[in-house]
Scaffold this motif. Structure first.
Motif, PDB file in Angstrom:
ATOM      1  N   ASN A   1     -11.028 -10.394  12.030  1.00  0.00           N
ATOM      2  CA  ASN A   1     -10.193 -11.073  11.011  1.00  0.00           C
ATOM      3  C   ASN A   1      -9.543 -10.659   9.558  1.00  0.00           C
ATOM      4  OD1 ASN A   1      -9.713 -13.273  13.044  1.00  0.00           O
ATOM      5  ND2 ASN A   1     -11.914 -14.284  12.290  1.00  0.00           N
ATOM      6  N   VAL A   2      -8.612 -10.781   9.472  1.00  0.00           N
ATOM      7  CA  VAL A   2      -8.060 -10.373   8.031  1.00  0.00           C
ATOM      8  C   VAL A   2      -8.579 -11.156   7.036  1.00  0.00           C
ATOM      9  CG1 VAL A   2      -5.948  -9.707   6.601  1.00  0.00           C
ATOM     10  CG2 VAL A   2      -5.868  -9.153   9.029  1.00  0.00           C
ATOM     11  N   GLN A   3      -9.285 -10.683   5.961  1.00  0.00           N
ATOM     12  CA  GLN A   3      -9.805 -11.476   5.183  1.00  0.00           C
ATOM     13  C   GLN A   3      -8.827 -11.437   3.628  1.00  0.00           C
ATOM     14  OE1 GLN A   3     -11.640 -14.153   5.099  1.00  0.00           O
ATOM     15  NE2 GLN A   3     -12.800 -13.703   6.902  1.00  0.00           N
ATOM     16  N   GLY A   4      -8.187 -10.308   3.655  1.00  0.00           N
ATOM     17  CA  GLY A   4      -7.366 -10.190   2.540  1.00  0.00           C
ATOM     18  C   GLY A   4      -6.463  -8.941   2.527  1.00  0.00           C
ATOM     19  N   TYR A   5      -5.288  -9.116   1.905  1.00  0.00           N
ATOM     20  CA  TYR A   5      -4.631  -7.890   1.882  1.00  0.00           C
ATOM     21  C   TYR A   5      -3.924  -7.644   0.671  1.00  0.00           C
ATOM     22  CZ  TYR A   5      -0.726 -11.017   3.325  1.00  0.00           C
ATOM     23  OH  TYR A   5       0.231 -11.909   3.209  1.00  0.00           O
ATOM     24  N   GLU A   6      -3.246  -6.476   0.277  1.00  0.00           N
ATOM     25  CA  GLU A   6      -2.393  -6.174  -1.111  1.00  0.00           C
ATOM     26  C   GLU A   6      -1.479  -5.153  -0.490  1.00  0.00           C
ATOM     27  OE1 GLU A   6      -4.230  -4.757  -5.397  1.00  0.00           O
ATOM     28  OE2 GLU A   6      -4.144  -3.122  -3.788  1.00  0.00           O
ATOM     29  N   VAL A   7      -0.284  -5.079  -1.291  1.00  0.00           N
ATOM     30  CA  VAL A   7       0.620  -4.534  -0.744  1.00  0.00           C
ATOM     31  C   VAL A   7       1.436  -3.907  -2.158  1.00  0.00           C
ATOM     32  CG1 VAL A   7       2.748  -3.797   0.639  1.00  0.00           C
ATOM     33  CG2 VAL A   7       1.229  -5.565   1.392  1.00  0.00           C
ATOM     34  N   LEU A   8       1.424  -2.581  -2.377  1.00  0.00           N
ATOM     35  CA  LEU A   8       2.047  -1.943  -3.456  1.00  0.00           C
ATOM     36  C   LEU A   8       3.284  -1.074  -3.129  1.00  0.00           C
ATOM     37  CD1 LEU A   8      -1.079  -1.093  -5.498  1.00  0.00           C
ATOM     38  CD2 LEU A   8       0.165  -3.310  -5.643  1.00  0.00           C
ATOM     39  N   THR A   9       4.112  -0.779  -4.059  1.00  0.00           N
ATOM     40  CA  THR A   9       5.223   0.040  -3.925  1.00  0.00           C
ATOM     41  C   THR A   9       4.499   1.581  -4.194  1.00  0.00           C
ATOM     42  OG1 THR A   9       5.929  -0.269  -5.990  1.00  0.00           O
ATOM     43  CG2 THR A   9       7.265  -1.472  -4.204  1.00  0.00           C
ATOM     44  N   PRO A  10       5.201   2.468  -3.631  1.00  0.00           N
ATOM     45  CA  PRO A  10       4.678   3.885  -3.703  1.00  0.00           C
ATOM     46  C   PRO A  10       4.215   4.575  -5.081  1.00  0.00           C
ATOM     47  CG  PRO A  10       6.627   3.926  -2.137  1.00  0.00           C
ATOM     48  CD  PRO A  10       6.495   2.439  -2.756  1.00  0.00           C
ATOM     49  N   PRO A  11       4.716   4.043  -6.186  1.00  0.00           N
ATOM     50  CA  PRO A  11       4.194   4.943  -7.375  1.00  0.00           C
ATOM     51  C   PRO A  11       3.078   4.533  -8.000  1.00  0.00           C
ATOM     52  CG  PRO A  11       6.654   4.156  -7.517  1.00  0.00           C
ATOM     53  CD  PRO A  11       6.067   3.552  -6.329  1.00  0.00           C
ATOM     54  N   VAL A  12       2.728   3.266  -7.567  1.00  0.00           N
ATOM     55  CA  VAL A  12       1.511   2.737  -8.196  1.00  0.00           C
ATOM     56  C   VAL A  12       0.222   2.874  -7.309  1.00  0.00           C
ATOM     57  CG1 VAL A  12       0.464   0.519  -9.250  1.00  0.00           C
ATOM     58  CG2 VAL A  12       2.757   1.076  -9.963  1.00  0.00           C
ATOM     59  N   GLY A  13      -0.760   3.291  -7.922  1.00  0.00           N
ATOM     60  CA  GLY A  13      -2.088   3.647  -7.075  1.00  0.00           C
ATOM     61  C   GLY A  13      -2.957   2.236  -7.120  1.00  0.00           C
ATOM     62  N   ARG A  14      -3.839   2.058  -6.162  1.00  0.00           N
ATOM     63  CA  ARG A  14      -4.613   1.203  -5.750  1.00  0.00           C
ATOM     64  C   ARG A  14      -5.693   1.037  -6.787  1.00  0.00           C
ATOM     65  NH1 ARG A  14      -3.087   1.101  -0.019  1.00  0.00           N
ATOM     66  NH2 ARG A  14      -3.224   3.385   0.091  1.00  0.00           N
ATOM     67  N   ASN A  15      -6.450   0.072  -6.927  1.00  0.00           N
ATOM     68  CA  ASN A  15      -7.910  -0.176  -7.834  1.00  0.00           C
ATOM     69  C   ASN A  15      -9.093  -0.087  -6.659  1.00  0.00           C
ATOM     70  OD1 ASN A  15     -10.178  -0.566  -9.017  1.00  0.00           O
ATOM     71  ND2 ASN A  15      -9.077  -1.837 -10.762  1.00  0.00           N
ATOM     72  N   VAL A  16      -9.467   0.963  -6.353  1.00  0.00           N
ATOM     73  CA  VAL A  16     -10.576   1.050  -5.528  1.00  0.00           C
ATOM     74  C   VAL A  16     -11.786  -0.049  -5.802  1.00  0.00           C
ATOM     75  CG1 VAL A  16     -12.367   2.535  -4.098  1.00  0.00           C
ATOM     76  CG2 VAL A  16     -10.093   3.539  -4.781  1.00  0.00           C
ATOM     77  N   ASN A  17     -12.382   0.012  -6.970  1.00  0.00           N
ATOM     78  CA  ASN A  17     -13.153  -1.075  -7.529  1.00  0.00           C
ATOM     79  C   ASN A  17     -12.923  -2.415  -7.196  1.00  0.00           C
ATOM     80  OD1 ASN A  17     -15.111   1.068  -8.473  1.00  0.00           O
ATOM     81  ND2 ASN A  17     -14.388   0.915 -10.560  1.00  0.00           N
ATOM     82  N   GLU A  18     -11.672  -2.682  -7.002  1.00  0.00           N
ATOM     83  CA  GLU A  18     -11.261  -4.105  -6.943  1.00  0.00           C
ATOM     84  C   GLU A  18     -11.515  -4.537  -5.443  1.00  0.00           C
ATOM     85  OE1 GLU A  18     -10.996  -6.746  -8.154  1.00  0.00           O
ATOM     86  OE2 GLU A  18      -9.920  -7.989  -6.895  1.00  0.00           O
ATOM     87  N   THR A  19     -11.157  -3.504  -4.614  1.00  0.00           N
ATOM     88  CA  THR A  19     -11.517  -3.688  -3.037  1.00  0.00           C
ATOM     89  C   THR A  19     -12.819  -3.723  -3.025  1.00  0.00           C
ATOM     90  OG1 THR A  19      -9.376  -2.073  -2.697  1.00  0.00           O
ATOM     91  CG2 THR A  19     -10.939  -2.549  -0.913  1.00  0.00           C
ATOM     92  N   LEU A  20     -13.633  -2.947  -3.477  1.00  0.00           N
ATOM     93  CA  LEU A  20     -15.123  -2.888  -3.220  1.00  0.00           C
ATOM     94  C   LEU A  20     -15.578  -4.347  -3.559  1.00  0.00           C
ATOM     95  CD1 LEU A  20     -16.181   0.622  -4.267  1.00  0.00           C
ATOM     96  CD2 LEU A  20     -15.878  -0.360  -1.721  1.00  0.00           C
ATOM     97  N   ARG A  21     -15.059  -4.947  -4.901  1.00  0.00           N
ATOM     98  CA  ARG A  21     -15.582  -6.240  -5.320  1.00  0.00           C
ATOM     99  C   ARG A  21     -15.021  -7.255  -4.243  1.00  0.00           C
ATOM    100  NH1 ARG A  21     -13.946 -10.715  -7.618  1.00  0.00           N
ATOM    101  NH2 ARG A  21     -12.298 -10.360  -6.901  1.00  0.00           N
ATOM    102  N   GLN A  22     -14.067  -7.175  -3.833  1.00  0.00           N
ATOM    103  CA  GLN A  22     -13.527  -8.256  -2.794  1.00  0.00           C
ATOM    104  C   GLN A  22     -14.289  -8.273  -1.330  1.00  0.00           C
ATOM    105  OE1 GLN A  22      -9.282  -8.194  -2.129  1.00  0.00           O
ATOM    106  NE2 GLN A  22      -8.831  -8.189  -4.254  1.00  0.00           N
ATOM    107  N   ILE A  23     -14.733  -6.720  -1.155  1.00  0.00           N
ATOM    108  CA  ILE A  23     -15.506  -6.775   0.154  1.00  0.00           C
ATOM    109  C   ILE A  23     -17.001  -7.515  -0.005  1.00  0.00           C
ATOM    110  CG2 ILE A  23     -16.614  -5.204   1.678  1.00  0.00           C
ATOM    111  CD1 ILE A  23     -14.438  -3.193   1.139  1.00  0.00           C
TER     112      ILE A  23
END
Lengths: 132, 83
Positions: free
Chosen positions: A63-85
């Motif tokens: 099951n999908v618990q969360g998602y985030e979608v950004l336009t190409p020029p802005v990179g993600r925050n990996v620590n925030e993804t880990l925090r959510q997991i």
């Protein structure tokens, strides 16, 4: 996953990414020619012919618990993804008896939703906790 | 004469020039776009298979093979696109 072929993935990993990450990228670099998978996930940009920066957290039941979608020029925050997991894992392990308030990270207090907590969150949780 | 392109973080693409007849045909894929529904949290992630490169090998990945594990599925615009 991107629309690039697996051969381009290999070149990118072997010639550039392996110079940033020792041993190269450890996980599967998937190819999605034509954006078919990206389309069913709602993140494929038909006009540009590319995937946008979609990131999905999928639990052990699929099951999908969360998602985030950004336009190409802005990179993600990996620590925030880990925090959510970590937060989703805590909630899952508690079988839903605990919830993580805004700004939660491992070691910080959780909330135990129930009749006694209704209208009493202000007694146990303060807004500064969302920012520290 | 070809002009030099301004390079950004999406892969540059081209398309047909002139002759507007083809743009009418292009409306078909846009119709299918209406059927697209954004993923909903708490619901099943659509299963798929995809060819992949991992640790020196070309493999075929199936999402449902990862049942029982936490999965982070990341899409990005393209290899060698800076960000």
């Amino acid at each position: 996953m991107s629309v690039d072929s697996v051969f381009v993935h290999k070149m990118w990993n072997d010639n550039e990414l392996s110079k940033m990450v020792k041993g190269g990228v450890p996980y599967a670099m998937m190819s999605d020619a034509g954006g078919k998978v990206g389309t069913i996930y709602g993140i494929y940009d038909e006009v540009g012919g590319v995937e946008t920066r979609g990131r999905f957290i999928i639990d052990p039941d699929g099951n999908v618990q969360g998602y985030e979608v950004l336009t190409p020029p802005v990179g993600r925050n990996v620590n925030e993804t880990l925090r959510q997991i970590q937060a989703f894992q805590l909630v899952r392990n508690s079988k839903g008896s605990e919830a993580t308030p805004s700004g939660w990270k491992p070691g910080k207090m959780t909330l135990k939703p129930g009749p006694e907590l209704v209208g009493k969150v202000w007694e146990v949780w303060t807004t500064d906790k969302a920012f520290d | 004469m070809p002009e030099e392109m301004k390079i950004g973080c999406a892969r540059p693409t081209g398309g047909p020039v002139g002759d507007n007849i083809k743009t009418e045909q292009k409306e078909k894929p846009i119709e299918s776009k209406k059927e697209e529904i954004m993923i909903k949290v708490g619901q099943k992630a659509p299963d798929f298979t995809a060819p992949a490169y991992q640790k020196g090998k070309f493999i075929n990945v199936k999402l449902s093979d990862y049942l029982g594990k936490w999965v982070v599925l990341c899409f990005y615009p393209g290899d060698f696109t800076f960000v």
